[in-house]
Enzyme design. Sequence first.
Site: not given
Ligand code: HEM
Length: 326
Positions: A63, A246, A163, A77, A67-68, A95, A73, A193
Amino acid sequence: MDQNPHSLFFVTFFGLLLLSPRVSCQLDYKFYASTCPNLTKIVRYSVWSAIANDTRMAASLLRLHFHDCFVNGCDASVLLDDTGATKGEKNAFPNKNSARGYEVIDTIKTNLEKACPSTVSCADVLTLAAREAVFLAGGSYWDVPLGRRDGTTASESEANNLPSPFEPLENITAKFTSKGLDVKDVVVLSGAHTIGFAQCFTFKSRLFKFADGKPDPTLDASLLQTLQSTCPEDDADSDTKLSPLDSVTSTKFDNIYYKNLVNNSGLLKSDQALMGDNKTASMVINYSKFPYLFYRDFAASMVKMASIGVLTGQSGEIRKNCRVVN
Ligand code: HEM
Ligand SMILES: *[C@@H]1O[C@H](CO)[C@@H](O)[C@H](O)[C@H]1NC(C)=O
Ligand SMILES: *[C@@H]1O[C@H](CO)[C@@H](O)[C@H](O)[C@H]1NC(C)=O
Ligand SMILES: *[C@@H]1O[C@H](CO)[C@@H](O)[C@H](O)[C@H]1NC(C)=O
Ligand SMILES: *[C@@H]1O[C@H](CO)[C@@H](O)[C@H](O)[C@H]1NC(C)=O
Ligand SMILES: *[C@@H]1O[C@H](CO)[C@@H](O)[C@H](O)[C@H]1NC(C)=O
Ligand SMILES: *[C@@H]1O[C@H](CO)[C@@H](O)[C@H](O)[C@H]1NC(C)=O
């Protein structure tokens, strides 16, 4: 139209340039081959030990790279600390109390500075760490073009525009499109996810009075029950409690995220929304059936994401410490 030899030359010459398989301007698979030959080994070992200590770290590193790349880009950062003069991205809403893994990146960078001082950018460290994390969590492995350089500025406002799980699919897709990605990349990269966790407040609106005083109808009844007990309605203290993105295999990088969506078991509204659109739903169903199609496409979309707005050549710098500009 008459064809003179020069226009033929230009068409042929530039035509070939366009066809040549360059991933993005000046990134190179062998960028550090002579200047830091042990790079992959060093990153792999550090990521392995971080995940051995905390399985969630694979998700967190993946993640962090996302976010970077979506902010200024892929220029590291996201790693810059706030200073008196400038605010970094770490305290932006998406973040703050959420992004993790900064210490792991610091450890990798410290080890790299011993082996090859002032050579490997923090942006490349983030990219490689994400690749290793996916692989160590059971996902695919792919070659990473390298040679990114580190930015000297951060953008809190752009980080606040990442996003969001609260916005509709069209808005999320528009944010991807503005970075040169497309709707397929939205579906494929959302597959990240398949690992990691989210805090209650990021999906709580689905659990109680979503519409007509009822929970979100696109949320499976048994998952709903579980989530309601993790995140009780009138308990703000639970807002930061964690649930797996998941719920079936939260530490394994597999295609079950997509099977869950088909079963109305996506956690975030933005996850389940991929089933609410015919085009994205047919891709979701495809990936739910064919894991290797997902692994292949995930690798390709990660390389694409990792080339967003990269600094190369003489732009930017190679930070000595990922938290501060030189
Ligand atoms: C499509 C739009 C996306 C949205 C709206 C989104 C939103 C979120 C949110 C709300 C969380 C939980 C954060 C928290 O509760 O602290 C999360 C976790 C996560 N996101 Fe996304 N995400 C998106 C795309 C992505 C992408 C593109 C990636 C990587 C390629 C990604 C990888 C992850 C991972 C691996 C986690 C779990 C992080 C952890 O357990 O520390 N996400 N995301
Ligand atoms: C790479 O690591 C090996 C040990 O794994 C070490 O013997 C070698 O000196 C290192 N090479 C460089 C260039 O640091
Ligand atoms: C191991 O993980 C925990 C969090 O689960 C963290 O607090 C601790 O600093 C980590 N230790 C090492 C050596 O990375
Ligand atoms: C989605 O984007 C539109 C157009 O930019 C904007 O007006 C709207 O507020 C956005 N919706 C959300 C929930 O962010
Ligand atoms: C999805 O639902 C089907 C049928 O109800 C079930 O067999 C399957 O195990 C479910 N898959 C997941 C990943 O929960
Ligand atoms: C989407 O699929 C539904 C049936 O599943 C159909 O009724 C609808 O016309 C389709 N919409 C588009 C735009 O193809
Ligand atoms: C499903 O996957 C196949 C490749 O196996 C591809 O040709 C097809 O276009 C995919 N369909 C969708 C809707 O993504």
